[in-house]
Design an enzyme around this catalytic site. Sequence first.
Site, PDB file in Angstrom:
ATOM      1  N   ASP A  22      39.666  40.999  41.447  1.00  0.00           N
ATOM      2  CA  ASP A  22      40.761  41.566  40.650  1.00  0.00           C
ATOM      3  C   ASP A  22      41.867  40.518  40.562  1.00  0.00           C
ATOM      4  OD1 ASP A  22      42.063  44.808  40.193  1.00  0.00           O
ATOM      5  OD2 ASP A  22      43.241  42.973  39.947  1.00  0.00           O
ATOM      6  N   ASP A 130      40.660  42.452  33.830  1.00  0.00           N
ATOM      7  CA  ASP A 130      40.942  41.561  34.965  1.00  0.00           C
ATOM      8  C   ASP A 130      40.165  41.922  36.232  1.00  0.00           C
ATOM      9  OD1 ASP A 130      42.381  43.693  36.176  1.00  0.00           O
ATOM     10  OD2 ASP A 130      43.827  42.280  37.007  1.00  0.00           O
ATOM     11  N   GLU A 131      39.065  42.623  36.061  1.00  0.00           N
ATOM     12  CA  GLU A 131      38.405  43.200  37.235  1.00  0.00           C
ATOM     13  C   GLU A 131      36.889  43.214  37.051  1.00  0.00           C
ATOM     14  OE1 GLU A 131      38.687  47.589  39.158  1.00  0.00           O
ATOM     15  OE2 GLU A 131      39.986  47.096  37.492  1.00  0.00           O
TER      16      GLU A 131
HETATM   17  N1  DCP Z   1      48.118  47.200  32.880  1.00  0.00           N
HETATM   18  C1  DCP Z   1      48.865  47.901  31.943  1.00  0.00           C
HETATM   19  N2  DCP Z   1      49.433  49.095  32.269  1.00  0.00           N
HETATM   20  C2  DCP Z   1      49.271  49.615  33.519  1.00  0.00           C
HETATM   21  C3  DCP Z   1      48.531  48.909  34.483  1.00  0.00           C
HETATM   22  C4  DCP Z   1      47.969  47.701  34.125  1.00  0.00           C
HETATM   23  O1  DCP Z   1      48.993  47.441  30.808  1.00  0.00           O
HETATM   24  N3  DCP Z   1      49.857  50.784  33.835  1.00  0.00           N
HETATM   25  C5  DCP Z   1      47.568  45.887  32.513  1.00  0.00           C
HETATM   26  C6  DCP Z   1      48.488  44.787  32.967  1.00  0.00           C
HETATM   27  C7  DCP Z   1      47.822  44.190  34.160  1.00  0.00           C
HETATM   28  C8  DCP Z   1      46.364  44.433  33.865  1.00  0.00           C
HETATM   29  O2  DCP Z   1      46.307  45.641  33.130  1.00  0.00           O
HETATM   30  O3  DCP Z   1      48.142  42.808  34.314  1.00  0.00           O
HETATM   31  C9  DCP Z   1      45.496  44.530  35.098  1.00  0.00           C
HETATM   32  O4  DCP Z   1      45.845  45.681  35.861  1.00  0.00           O
HETATM   33  P1  DCP Z   1      45.971  45.651  37.416  1.00  0.00           P
HETATM   34  O5  DCP Z   1      46.092  47.052  37.856  1.00  0.00           O
HETATM   35  O6  DCP Z   1      44.895  44.819  38.016  1.00  0.00           O
HETATM   36  O7  DCP Z   1      47.400  44.984  37.678  1.00  0.00           O
HETATM   37  P2  DCP Z   1      47.790  43.469  37.829  1.00  0.00           P
HETATM   38  O8  DCP Z   1      46.628  42.558  37.669  1.00  0.00           O
HETATM   39  O9  DCP Z   1      48.925  43.190  36.911  1.00  0.00           O
HETATM   40  O10 DCP Z   1      48.362  43.399  39.286  1.00  0.00           O
HETATM   41  P3  DCP Z   1      47.568  43.331  40.669  1.00  0.00           P
HETATM   42  O11 DCP Z   1      47.920  42.011  41.260  1.00  0.00           O
HETATM   43  O12 DCP Z   1      48.094  44.467  41.465  1.00  0.00           O
HETATM   44  O13 DCP Z   1      46.098  43.471  40.373  1.00  0.00           O
HETATM   45 MG    MG Z   2      44.844  42.877  38.729  1.00  0.00          MG
END
Ligand code: DCP
Ligand code: MG
Length: 416
Positions: A22, A130-131
């Site tokens: 992730d 991203d996962e």
């Molecule tokens: N995303 C979004 N709205 C949300 C959650 C996430 O648009 N409520 C988008 C932005 C993130 C991406 O999806 O960058 C990936 O989600 P993640 O939950 O993996 O969050 P991040 O990668 O940003 O942070 P982390 O480091 O916690 O994985």
């Molecule tokens: Mg993420």
Amino acid sequence: MSRPGRLPVESTSEQRIVLHVDMDCFYAACERLREPPLRGEPVVVGMGYEPGETVGAVATASYEAREHGVESAQSIERALELLPRREADPDAEPTAYYRPVDMSYYEDVSEEVQSVLAEHADVLRAVSIDEAYLDVTDRTDWESVEQFAGELKTEIADTVGVEASVGVAPTMSAAKIASDHDKPDGLTVVEPGSVQSFLAPLDVEDIHEVGPKTVTELAEMGIETAGELADADPAALVDRFGERGRAIYRYARGEDDRDVTPVGKPKSLSRESSLPAEAGGSRTVREQVRTLADAVADRANRRDALYQTIGIKVVTPPFDINTRERSLSGPVDRPELVRSVALDLLAEFADREVRKVGVFVSGLSFSAGDQASLAEWDGDSDGTEIETHTNETDTTPQSSSGSRRLSGQTTLADFR
Ligand code: DCP
Ligand code: MG
């Protein structure tokens, strides 16, 4: 029927080595990639956000911004209270850089990450932009998997320039929890036999299939941690939740038989982009279509995909979606044809105002025999489509006006 309590714990899953990857604050990491001064700084990426405005919601925030209470799904207005715009007030401290979501760019970065992952696993499944899950049982063993995962992280960082957190476990659900365990830049290995003890102190909400409503109901039963769930009477859980009660009981005990299964190959590949209202001019639109056509052809080429249909989508005010497509006599890999057919189809809209354009190829066939792992990267049945862009304004097929030409294989669904 034997009581589940007597089943050997984790008996079904010890043979597999599952990685869950992730990316850390993914959209913000992408923004930093093309704008290096943002590195190490608070960055907020807003969905529906326009530069200088206060509209929209936080899609993600860099870890530096999270320290000030900014988080996903918060309003931009609230985020601005916590962290004012850097540009607006250079002397204020602390401040953040605010950037609008640019899906097209993030998808390109995601694709680069996916290429690295594809080299490290025979079986992988992307579940969002991203996962992904990787089954690496045949690539490594429990003694070396930490090094294997560390090298994977390094390679993503070196070749793409973004950071990943990785969880390793004998099951998908434990691997997912493990990747979140030590974010950012995390690497957590949960070995067979220690899954249940790893899960035990966690809140039940971390367990697969336990949503907010179940959390409340479990709390009413006096169950708040995964350990308490694992020690609960399974019959009582089945009484309360039906078969799902048994499933969450098993997940809490570290039992999860699900295999990492790839998803099917894509039916189409598309790229689209919005045009700023002031852009106007058919020349700009043609340039945009040319760029998109090249990008789609390149993407198809990288996947060894041949296409038999080439099409465009044109969104005209207010939100009318027009698709035009042309079928070829056989499957091809001809970038110049994608360009010329797309431009030809666009000619009809020369005098119209255009809000958004897209180019797609469909009727795909895969020429190489080894495309399974790459084709797996096209999203998940319950997750984000990686190939295509989502936009709340373009999901209504009815608003398509007289959209078919020649053959009718392509659907608007390809753009969702
Ligand atoms: N995303 C979004 N709205 C949300 C959650 C996430 O648009 N409520 C988008 C932005 C993130 C991406 O999806 O960058 C990936 O989600 P993640 O939950 O993996 O969050 P991040 O990668 O940003 O942070 P982390 O480091 O916690 O994985
Ligand atoms: Mg993420």
